[in-house]
Write an enzyme that holds these catalytic residues in place. Structure first.
Site, PDB file in Angstrom:
ATOM      1  N   CYS A   1     -13.462   5.764 -23.473  1.00 40.87           N
ATOM      2  CA  CYS A   1     -13.798   5.864 -24.890  1.00 40.87           C
ATOM      3  C   CYS A   1     -12.655   6.577 -25.606  1.00 40.87           C
ATOM      4  CB  CYS A   1     -15.068   6.687 -25.067  1.00 40.87           C
ATOM      5  SG  CYS A   1     -16.464   5.996 -24.193  1.00 40.87           S
TER       6      CYS A   1
ATOM      7  N   ASP B   1       0.811  -1.222   0.000  1.00 41.14           N
ATOM      8  CA  ASP B   1       0.000   0.000   0.000  1.00 41.14           C
ATOM      9  C   ASP B   1       0.837   1.261   0.000  1.00 41.14           C
ATOM     10  OD1 ASP B   1      -2.657  -1.458   1.770  1.00 41.14           O
ATOM     11  OD2 ASP B   1      -2.825  -0.316  -0.091  1.00 41.14           O
TER      12      ASP B   1
ATOM     13  N   GLU C   1      -6.737   0.987   1.174  1.00 39.13           N
ATOM     14  CA  GLU C   1      -6.340   2.329   1.596  1.00 39.13           C
ATOM     15  C   GLU C   1      -6.420   3.265   0.403  1.00 39.13           C
ATOM     16  OE1 GLU C   1      -2.640   2.460   3.686  1.00 39.13           O
ATOM     17  OE2 GLU C   1      -3.214   0.819   5.008  1.00 39.13           O
TER      18      GLU C   1
ATOM     19  N   HIS D   1     -14.572   8.727 -18.174  1.00 40.49           N
ATOM     20  CA  HIS D   1     -15.147   9.100 -19.455  1.00 40.49           C
ATOM     21  C   HIS D   1     -14.147   9.938 -20.208  1.00 40.49           C
ATOM     22  CE1 HIS D   1     -19.163   7.607 -18.771  1.00 40.49           C
ATOM     23  NE2 HIS D   1     -19.151   8.114 -17.569  1.00 40.49           N
TER      24      HIS D   1
ATOM     25  N   ILE E   1       1.433   2.357  -3.509  1.00 36.19           N
ATOM     26  CA  ILE E   1       0.305   2.520  -4.412  1.00 36.19           C
ATOM     27  C   ILE E   1      -0.369   3.845  -4.081  1.00 36.19           C
ATOM     28  CG2 ILE E   1      -1.874   1.561  -5.231  1.00 36.19           C
ATOM     29  CD1 ILE E   1      -1.025  -1.121  -4.251  1.00 36.19           C
TER      30      ILE E   1
END
Lengths: 342, 558
Positions: free
Chosen positions: A205, A78, A117, A163, A81
């Site tokens: 997309c 963690d 986390e 998106h 990350i």
């Protein structure tokens, strides 16, 4: 006489066979050793970002959490990350099963789990914060868990979902990041020596437009769809009421579930994930900036944290006394590793 | 074990854990976990503390680096319904709340506060970095220190709430990691997020304060309390008795106490039924305990997890409780708050405080912190009880400054017996700059809960001896006198809509304006400045050659 010659001949052939065998196996060892040090990285980082807000974008959070889960399972801790989720789906009041995020309508796999986390959540996920995390230009009071403390021997995995359109990615329905900004951020990272190799995956997309403008070395990019195509979602769940995951990441998760830390699968296998028949869109990839051959780059080079062990024949003298804080002196027989705190 | 010769004696530390289960009048069940670590050490000394055992290192470093005297932080999901559930052992407002007393050696309190909130946001995975001067206040009378401390200079106190803050597994994970046994042994194995967040109310908190070890207070130690309160609602209403078990609530049973704990106990509140007719608890225990908590003497069945016999032959403890719900004692102090008015320009905040004591009146301290974008008109402030004006004996008001600090209103109001006191104040909504809106402005903007602190008269004599061995749930708030106990009540947070612009407007305006300019102005400009010339059609080839010859001859062309 013939018997002796026969014997020496036999011994000679045996010896020569042995020698060739030994040289062959030593070549094998060297090859293995060479492969051992081929990638050149010593640590792994991951930056996983979900940029969408609102309940109907549940699938983007599920996408990011499934990559988080795979990356943690393969060994990245963690502390290495940086997870950014723009909205909370697990404890959302619309979620009929609180504290869970599922990837499939059978509800077998809770990708949220019990040990998660999140470093940037809610309104903190903005374009500015994302670029600051990448380039390292954060205010001095930012805690360690929110920083990308990579160095020039770090392999970084960057995963974006949300998106997007031709040349941009939407953050929280109120701002956008363009492919030019992203390419410049990576160039800044290269100039500051903040990565050794970088794998960029985007599931939106027209995702291929986001890596068109990259120009820094050692970048490899994957996208879920080409310019002009939409990335489609996988399947809805009638109890939860929304689509649970996007197709590309669903098949990517399926692929990663088969990978374990000692797996030898390489990037060419990753390029084959989700062909057009499953994904409906055409996944794309870009490897021209990557200096190594993609076939020699292992999946665990980016998704896992496989430590390389270097054997040394030098001796280190540990018999000198080491002063402790409270004044007492130990005989130096214990070795205290440089601390990695929580 | 060989004693290690060292010049500094090892400081003593102690860890206790407890769980209190209390069936509520409405049929719900209330479980309150408390984990307390006591450590006799001094973070403020010159020598840095380097050896941590039970006390978590991340919090110890925070205390010494930021010179913290007391720290209270809570994360709550849901609102505590006082009228249905009674009083909680440890109250908390919805969202995140943080209040800190700094040591008087700190020179720049605001700067230290900003750094502290950033560090805490990293430790608890919460967006506490949104706490800044626009939502921080310095209360002048509420939030007195709960630990020892003679200095009450309120310059060193800071209070902030984030009512919008979400609480989920990512906040529980680092909270569990602060416990000495983690979530691997002891009572913390029951803390499974899938069950805890599927509840009506969930609140986790961390409280750090210095406490006295003995009556004369010769030695002090640092106390860390991690508390988790959760209310589960009943899924199967049926006739007869209601039934609950540990496995049903937490999907786990207990197998051992935390090996590092000196005491590990479960208390089940059986006050309503000492004979055992209405209540049935299995496995049965003969250990009973009485405690004075929240102004009432309650009886508890006690299970001591450090004794092996508690787990029985199956080596696992699953408590089963069957009870009939009975009437509840009405809580003496209760509060509500709501926004009145219509439209997006003005409104009115109403706070109602109920005193349900039949003949005693008592004073309460009301703290209101309203963001700057709701401009309060303090001249419209009215406090009425039973229809008559009720003048507060102490008012502290700090007006807001746009984008710098919020409103702070503190009042000491005497509540007459058996009455409702209403506090109203009118406000006007401000128009924010377009960059200041959140990505989802139509959701609304939150106003943090009001805090009502009071010493409520108690029915039974409270225990003022703070150093006697008491269960953790009854020893959180210090008790200074016998006839009353301290209570804090939080109202609901408010959700107000601010006038929100149409964010697609700039794009539409640019398109429309450019079209109008191009068509209208462009046409007019061309009409006014264009001049027309007659142009001969281009001549044929023969004529062009003839023109060239004529030019060469110096003769005008055809």
């Amino acid at each position: 006489f013939l018997g002796e010659q026969c014997c020496t001949m036999k011994i000679l052939t045996l010896l020569s066979l042995l020698a060739t065998h030994l040289s062959a196996s030593s070549v094998n060892i060297e090859e293995n050793a060479g492969q051992f040090f081929s990638s050149g990285h010593t640590n792994n980082w991951a930056v996983l970002v979900c940029t969408s807000r609102f309940w109907f974008n549940y699938r983007h959070v599920a996408n990011t959490l499934s990559v988080y889960r795979s990356v943690k399972r393969l060994g990245i801790p963690d502390s290495h990350i940086v997870l950014m989720l723009a909205d909370d789906m697990a404890c959302n009041h619309r979620n009929p099963k609180p504290a869970t995020v599922f990837s499939h309508k059978n509800m077998e796999l809770n990708v949220y789990g019990d040990d998660v986390e999140v470093d940037y959540r809610g309104y903190e996920v903005t374009v500015e914060n994302f670029l600051r995390v990448l380039t390292g230009r954060l205010p001095p009071s930012t805690p360690r868990s929110k920083r990308l403390l990579s160095d020039d021997r770090s392999n970084i995995l960057i995963y974006l979902t949300g998106h997007g359109g031709n040349g941009f990615l939407k953050f929280q329905d109120s701002e956008e990041i363009s492919n030019v900004e992203l390419a410049d951020a990576f160039e800044q990272m290269w100039q500051k020596r903040r990565y050794n190799e970088l794998l960029f995956i985007i599931d939106t997309c027209q995702g291929a437009s986001m890596y068109e403008r990259f120009y820094s070395p050692n970048l490899m990019a994957l996208a879920s769809s080409q310019v002009g195509e939409d990335s489609l979602s996988h399947q809805p769940d009638l109890a939860i009421g929304v689509h649970l995951m996007d197709r590309y990441t669903f098949y990517l998760l399926e692929f990663l579930e088969d990978i374990h830390p000692s797996s030898k699968a390489n990037m060419n296998d990753l390029f084959k994930v989700c062909p057009k028949s499953q994904c409906v869109s055409t996944p794309g990839h870009r490897t021209d900036l990557f200096l190594r051959d993609p076939g020699s780059a292992l999946i665990t080079d980016f998704f896992g944290s496989v430590r390389k062990v270097e054997i040394t024949m030098e001796t280190i003298n540990l018999t000198e006394p080491i002063q402790q804080v409270d004044g007492s002196v130990s005989d130096g027989s214990s070795v205290v590793p440089p601390g990695v705190h929580r | 074990m060989m004693p290690v010769p060292s010049s500094v004696p090892q400081p003593k530390d102690d860890f206790q854990e407890e769980l209190v289960i209390r069936p509520l009048h409405s049929g719900d069940i209330y479980a309150s976990f408390q984990f307390r670590t006591l450590w006799e050490t001094d973070f403020m000394r010159g020598n840095k503390v380097s050896h941590y055992r039970l006390f978590p290192k991340s919090l110890g470093q925070v205390i010494s680096k930021f010179s913290v005297r007391e720290l209270h932080i809570s994360f709550t999901q849901g609102y505590w319904r006082t009228m249905q559930w009674g009083q909680p052992f440890l109250p908390s407002p919805p969202g995140a709340e943080l209040w800190v007393w700094f040591q008087d050696s700190v020179t720049d309190v605001d700067g230290t506060w900003k750094e502290l909130t950033n560090v805490l946001s990293g430790i608890f995975c919460a967006s506490l970095n949104f706490i800044d001067s626009t939502n921080t206040v310095q209360p002048s009378a509420s939030f007195k220190p709960l630990g020892i401390g003679n200095v009450t200079d309120h310059r060193f106190l800071r209070y902030a709430t984030l009512p919008r803050e979400i609480v989920c597994t990512e906040n529980l994970t680092p909270w569990k990691k602060l416990l000495p046994c983690g979530s691997k042994a002891g009572l913390a194995v029951l803390l499974k997020s899938e069950k805890l967040f599927h509840s009506s109310f969930h609140s986790q908190a961390v409280h750090i304060r210095p406490v006295c070890q003995d009556w004369q207070c010769k030695t002090t130690s640092w106390e860390l309390r991690q508390t988790l309160n959760v209310v589960f609602d009943l899924h199967t209403p049926g006739q007869g008795k209601l039934e609950w078990s540990l496995f049903k609530m937490f999907s786990r049973t207990l197998t051992e106490a935390c090996p590092l704990a000196s005491s590990s106990k479960i208390y089940i509140d059986i006050t309503d039924d000492p004979q055992g007719e209405q209540f049935e608890v299995s496995p049965a225990t003969h250990l009973l305990s009485q405690a004075m908590v929240l102004g009432d003497r309650r009886t508890f069945s006690v299970y001591d997890l450090t004794q092996q016999i508690t787990f029985g032959t199956v080596r696992s403890l699953n408590l089963l409780i069957r009870w009939k719900s009975r009437d509840m004692l009405r809580p003496l102090l209760h509060a509500e708050r709501y926004v009145a008015g219509y439209g997006l320009q003005t409104g009115e905040i109403h706070t109602l405080m109920y005193n349900n004591h039949p003949y005693r009146s008592f004073p309460v301290l009301l703290l209101d912190s309203v963001p700057w974008y709701l401009r309060l008109y303090i001249h419209t402030l009215t406090v009425t009880s039973k229809g008559k004006d009720n003048k507060p004996s102490y008012i502290h008001y700090q007006p807001s400054k746009d984008r710098v600090r919020p409103h702070l209103l503190e009042m000491l109001v005497q509540l007459p017996p058996n009455s409702v006191t209403e506090v109203t104040v009118q406000f006007e909504r401000a128009l924010l700059k377009w960059t200041e809106y959140t990505p989802d402005p139509n959701h609304g903007f939150y106003v943090g809960s009001s805090v009502i602190s009071s010493l409520v008269p108690s029915i039974v004599a409270m225990d003022t001896n703070s150093t006697r061995e008491q269960p953790l749930f009854s020893s959180f708030f210090p008790c200074k006198e016998e006839s009353s106990y301290f209570m804090r009540v939080y109202t609901e947070p408010l959700l107000v809509n601010l006038p929100t612009p149409d964010f697609s407007m700039p794009y539409n305006v640019i398109c429309l304006t450019c079209t109008v300019v191009a068509v209208g102005y462009g046409s007019l400009y061309n009409l006014l400045t264009r001049s027309f010339q007659i142009e001969e059609p281009s001549p044929g080839l023969a004529k062009r050659i003839a023109n060239i010859i004529r030019k060469m001859r110096g003769v005008p062309p055809l």
